[in-house]
Scaffold this motif. Structure first.
Motif, PDB file in Angstrom:
ATOM      1  N   ALA A  72       0.750  -1.477  -0.059  1.00 47.99           N
ATOM      2  CA  ALA A  72      -0.017  -0.062  -0.070  1.00 47.99           C
ATOM      3  C   ALA A  72       0.947   1.283  -0.166  1.00 47.99           C
ATOM      4  CB  ALA A  72      -0.932  -0.188   1.237  1.00 47.99           C
ATOM      5  N   ARG A  73       2.138   1.198   0.604  1.00 49.55           N
ATOM      6  CA  ARG A  73       2.800   2.241   0.609  1.00 49.55           C
ATOM      7  C   ARG A  73       3.353   2.697  -0.879  1.00 49.55           C
ATOM      8  NH1 ARG A  73       5.692  -0.484   4.831  1.00 49.55           N
ATOM      9  NH2 ARG A  73       5.082  -0.013   7.013  1.00 49.55           N
ATOM     10  N   THR A  74       3.711   1.775  -1.724  1.00 48.37           N
ATOM     11  CA  THR A  74       3.828   2.158  -3.027  1.00 48.37           C
ATOM     12  C   THR A  74       2.665   2.477  -3.935  1.00 48.37           C
ATOM     13  OG1 THR A  74       5.512   0.154  -2.990  1.00 48.37           O
ATOM     14  CG2 THR A  74       5.073   0.994  -4.943  1.00 48.37           C
ATOM     15  N   VAL A  75       1.799   1.995  -3.712  1.00 53.24           N
ATOM     16  CA  VAL A  75       0.430   2.577  -3.971  1.00 53.24           C
ATOM     17  C   VAL A  75       0.366   4.131  -3.630  1.00 53.24           C
ATOM     18  CG1 VAL A  75      -2.095   2.632  -4.304  1.00 53.24           C
ATOM     19  CG2 VAL A  75      -0.865   0.397  -4.049  1.00 53.24           C
ATOM     20  N   ARG A  76       0.308   4.593  -2.499  1.00 55.91           N
ATOM     21  CA  ARG A  76       0.235   6.182  -2.037  1.00 55.91           C
ATOM     22  C   ARG A  76       1.272   6.792  -2.782  1.00 55.91           C
ATOM     23  NH1 ARG A  76       0.179   3.386   3.311  1.00 55.91           N
ATOM     24  NH2 ARG A  76      -2.019   2.921   3.655  1.00 55.91           N
ATOM     25  N   MET A  77       2.612   6.192  -2.916  1.00 49.86           N
ATOM     26  CA  MET A  77       3.731   6.752  -3.557  1.00 49.86           C
ATOM     27  C   MET A  77       3.514   7.180  -4.989  1.00 49.86           C
ATOM     28  SD  MET A  77       7.560   5.419  -4.004  1.00 49.86           S
ATOM     29  CE  MET A  77       8.614   6.147  -4.744  1.00 49.86           C
ATOM     30  N   ILE A  78       2.744   6.410  -5.813  1.00 49.04           N
ATOM     31  CA  ILE A  78       2.197   6.388  -7.172  1.00 49.04           C
ATOM     32  C   ILE A  78       1.409   7.570  -7.331  1.00 49.04           C
ATOM     33  CG2 ILE A  78       1.100   5.376  -8.948  1.00 49.04           C
ATOM     34  CD1 ILE A  78       2.467   2.600  -8.186  1.00 49.04           C
ATOM     35  N   PHE A  79       0.406   7.693  -6.486  1.00 52.16           N
ATOM     36  CA  PHE A  79      -0.731   8.700  -6.709  1.00 52.16           C
ATOM     37  C   PHE A  79       0.058   9.985  -6.204  1.00 52.16           C
ATOM     38  CE2 PHE A  79      -3.783   5.030  -6.751  1.00 52.16           C
ATOM     39  CZ  PHE A  79      -4.634   5.843  -7.408  1.00 52.16           C
ATOM     40  N   GLU A  80       0.766  10.002  -5.065  1.00 49.13           N
ATOM     41  CA  GLU A  80       1.499  11.342  -4.657  1.00 49.13           C
ATOM     42  C   GLU A  80       2.177  11.780  -5.792  1.00 49.13           C
ATOM     43  OE1 GLU A  80       0.991  13.624  -2.432  1.00 49.13           O
ATOM     44  OE2 GLU A  80      -0.327  12.553  -1.161  1.00 49.13           O
ATOM     45  N   LEU A  81       3.053  10.898  -6.396  1.00 44.78           N
ATOM     46  CA  LEU A  81       4.178  11.616  -7.431  1.00 44.78           C
ATOM     47  C   LEU A  81       3.286  11.870  -8.441  1.00 44.78           C
ATOM     48  CD1 LEU A  81       6.626   8.516  -7.428  1.00 44.78           C
ATOM     49  CD2 LEU A  81       7.067  10.849  -6.877  1.00 44.78           C
ATOM     50  N   ALA A  98     -11.959  -1.504   2.180  1.00 39.49           N
ATOM     51  CA  ALA A  98     -10.537  -0.765   2.843  1.00 39.49           C
ATOM     52  C   ALA A  98     -10.150   0.349   1.594  1.00 39.49           C
ATOM     53  CB  ALA A  98      -9.670  -1.801   3.249  1.00 39.49           C
ATOM     54  N   ALA A  99      -9.892   1.471   1.992  1.00 38.46           N
ATOM     55  CA  ALA A  99      -9.216   2.321   1.191  1.00 38.46           C
ATOM     56  C   ALA A  99      -7.739   2.408   1.470  1.00 38.46           C
ATOM     57  CB  ALA A  99     -10.125   3.637   1.176  1.00 38.46           C
ATOM     58  N   ILE A 100      -6.911   2.793   0.505  1.00 33.73           N
ATOM     59  CA  ILE A 100      -5.594   2.937   0.493  1.00 33.73           C
ATOM     60  C   ILE A 100      -5.145   4.542   0.591  1.00 33.73           C
ATOM     61  CG2 ILE A 100      -3.096   2.738  -0.392  1.00 33.73           C
ATOM     62  CD1 ILE A 100      -4.144  -0.308  -0.976  1.00 33.73           C
ATOM     63  N   ILE A 101      -5.908   5.219  -0.130  1.00 35.70           N
ATOM     64  CA  ILE A 101      -6.077   6.639  -0.645  1.00 35.70           C
ATOM     65  C   ILE A 101      -7.281   7.373  -0.230  1.00 35.70           C
ATOM     66  CG2 ILE A 101      -3.929   6.338  -2.060  1.00 35.70           C
ATOM     67  CD1 ILE A 101      -6.067   6.968  -4.367  1.00 35.70           C
ATOM     68  N   SER A 102      -7.279   8.716  -0.110  1.00 38.78           N
ATOM     69  CA  SER A 102      -8.522   9.320   0.030  1.00 38.78           C
ATOM     70  C   SER A 102      -9.029   9.443  -1.254  1.00 38.78           C
ATOM     71  CB  SER A 102      -8.014  10.871   0.689  1.00 38.78           C
ATOM     72  OG  SER A 102      -7.547  11.646  -0.231  1.00 38.78           O
ATOM     73  N   GLN A 103     -10.589   9.584  -1.167  1.00 35.27           N
ATOM     74  CA  GLN A 103     -11.132   9.782  -2.473  1.00 35.27           C
ATOM     75  C   GLN A 103     -10.947  11.186  -3.219  1.00 35.27           C
ATOM     76  OE1 GLN A 103     -13.790   7.791  -3.678  1.00 35.27           O
ATOM     77  NE2 GLN A 103     -13.676   9.060  -5.536  1.00 35.27           N
ATOM     78  N   GLU A 104     -10.295  12.250  -2.567  1.00 33.79           N
ATOM     79  CA  GLU A 104     -10.093  13.563  -2.824  1.00 33.79           C
ATOM     80  C   GLU A 104      -8.741  13.297  -3.833  1.00 33.79           C
ATOM     81  OE1 GLU A 104      -8.665  18.036  -1.644  1.00 33.79           O
ATOM     82  OE2 GLU A 104      -8.932  16.378  -0.239  1.00 33.79           O
ATOM     83  N   LEU A 105      -7.737  12.592  -3.297  1.00 29.65           N
ATOM     84  CA  LEU A 105      -6.649  12.283  -4.136  1.00 29.65           C
ATOM     85  C   LEU A 105      -6.936  11.431  -5.392  1.00 29.65           C
ATOM     86  CD1 LEU A 105      -3.568  12.672  -4.238  1.00 29.65           C
ATOM     87  CD2 LEU A 105      -3.487  10.360  -3.013  1.00 29.65           C
TER      88      LEU A 105
END
Length: 390
Positions: A68-77, A150-157
């Motif tokens: 999940a950390r990598t998924v968050r990283m992808i969306f943030e990048l 279960a969500a990994i990132i926010s709906q806003e992101l």
């Protein structure tokens, strides 16, 4: 005849079986259970203790934090950037591969990144029965089955990533805008007929002009517009832009709006999460150091299994560093120290950088403006308030 009859019955029976299987899977999805055999990246399947019709344990999706950390990283990048400006899908794949972060042992590809950015599962909405299994065509939305999970990132992101992907879609992005070296190609449109403007030359290539495509295709009678000198129009656009958008007053207004937005959206749980991630980072680095020490002292032999373990430590460390940097950036945005003097200095720098055509100027205009309409008397720049403020 007998053969044909048997084949017809076999085909009918096969279709009926498929209907029953799909109906069962749809009901399974409505109850919130996962139908697939392999969980999406970032998740794992867990048995919930209930048995299906054929004695199979029903499963649900649960977040697998190491992925999940990598998924968050992808969306943030993709949406914000972390230690650099926001990145495109291809650049993200290159970065992950260069840092040794894999997708379950395999290298990242553009298509894989695109699938992750497109999946609403990561925002907590899992969709079943979206595609036809044979043709792979998207079904009518009325046939989709959506369930919460279960969500990994926010709906806003996720919404921001979706808007960015839509904006850069080949169906919406003007090809000339991406490929042409001329600053306003793909942006400049005729104020009379609405056609795009192209660059033409005169005096054996010594001079360049913007000319209406409609007038070029249909003749002078089709559109009353004239040719506009390229350098003059480029200069007028940059002047209008710098005098309107990057004045100190406008920048201060943007900063005030941003302060209000950050204060409203600041999550108090971020500090707790940050401390937890920093603790995990220390534990990972300690485990990594012990592993290296054991190999150096000869207590362990460096075999394939140990190499894989070292790779996992490296991957975990990198994703933790990325997530920590993201949370720190969100929490420690230095808006409070932006004095009026600093705002004025930033305004001067930006105006200077945007004062002449350059790759930077072209990239900024492309990301900011929707279109520019030109007539003999007027030059109108259009874009959303959000993009022009960004």
């Amino acid at each position: 005849m007998q053969r044909h009859i048997i084949m017809m019955f076999d085909e009918y029976q096969s279709k009926e079986t498929a209907k029953h299987v799909l109906r069962g899977m749809q009901e399974n999805a409505r109850q919130g259970y996962f139908n697939g055999s392999k969980a999406p990246f970032g998740y794992q399947t867990i048995g919930v203790g209930q048995t299906g019709a054929h004695g199979r344990i029903k499963k649900k999706l649960a977040v697998l934090e190491s992925e999940a950390r990598t998924v968050r990283m992808i969306f943030e990048l993709y949406v914000n950037g972390i230690d650099s400006p926001r990145m495109g899908i291809k650049s993200i794949a290159k970065r992950l591969n260069a840092e040794g972060i894999t997708i379950r042992g395999k290298q990242w590809q553009i298509q894989t990144i695109h699938q992750i950015l497109s999946s609403s599962t990561y925002a907590g909405t899992h969709v079943f029965n979206q595609k036809d299994s044979k043709t792979q065509k998207i079904k009518d939305e009325a046939e989709w089955i959506k369930t919460s999970g279960a969500a990994i990132i926010s709906q806003e992101l996720f919404d921001k990533a979706t808007k960015l992907r839509d904006a850069w879609s080949p169906l919406k992005c003007v090809p000339q805008r991406e490929a042409s070296p001329n600053m306003l190609m793909g942006l400049l449109k005729c104020g009379h007929c609405g056609c795009s403007m192209s660059v033409v030359t005169g005096k054996a290539g010594r001079y360049k002009y913007y000319k209406c495509n409609g007038r070029m295709r249909k003749g002078d009678a089709a559109c009353p517009s004239k040719n506009f000198p390229l350098e003059k129009i480029d200069s007028l656009v940059l002047k209008a832009f710098t005098e309107t958008v990057y004045t100190p007053q406008h920048i201060r207004a943007i900063i005030d709006d941003l302060r209000t937005s950050l204060a409203k959206n600041k999550d108090p749980n971020n500090l707790i999460r940050l401390k937890k991630l920093e603790t995990e980072l220390k534990e990972t680095e300690a485990a990594q150091a012990k592993l290296f020490e054991a190999v150096e002292k000869g207590f362990l032999e460096l075999d394939d299994q140990l190499r894989e373990r070292a790779r996992q430590h490296k991957e975990t460390r990198q994703t933790l560093l990325t997530e920590i940097a993201t949370l720190k950036r969100q929490h420690n945005t230095p808006l409070q120290v932006l004095t009026p003097q600093k705002v004025e200095a930033v305004s001067k720098i930006l105006i200077k950088r945007l004062s002449t055509p350059s790759p930077y100027t072209r990239a900024y205009l492309k990301a900011t403006l929707k279109e520019i309409r030109i007539t003999d008397e007027h030059l109108k720049l259009s874009g959303t308030n959000t993009s022009m403020a960004g």
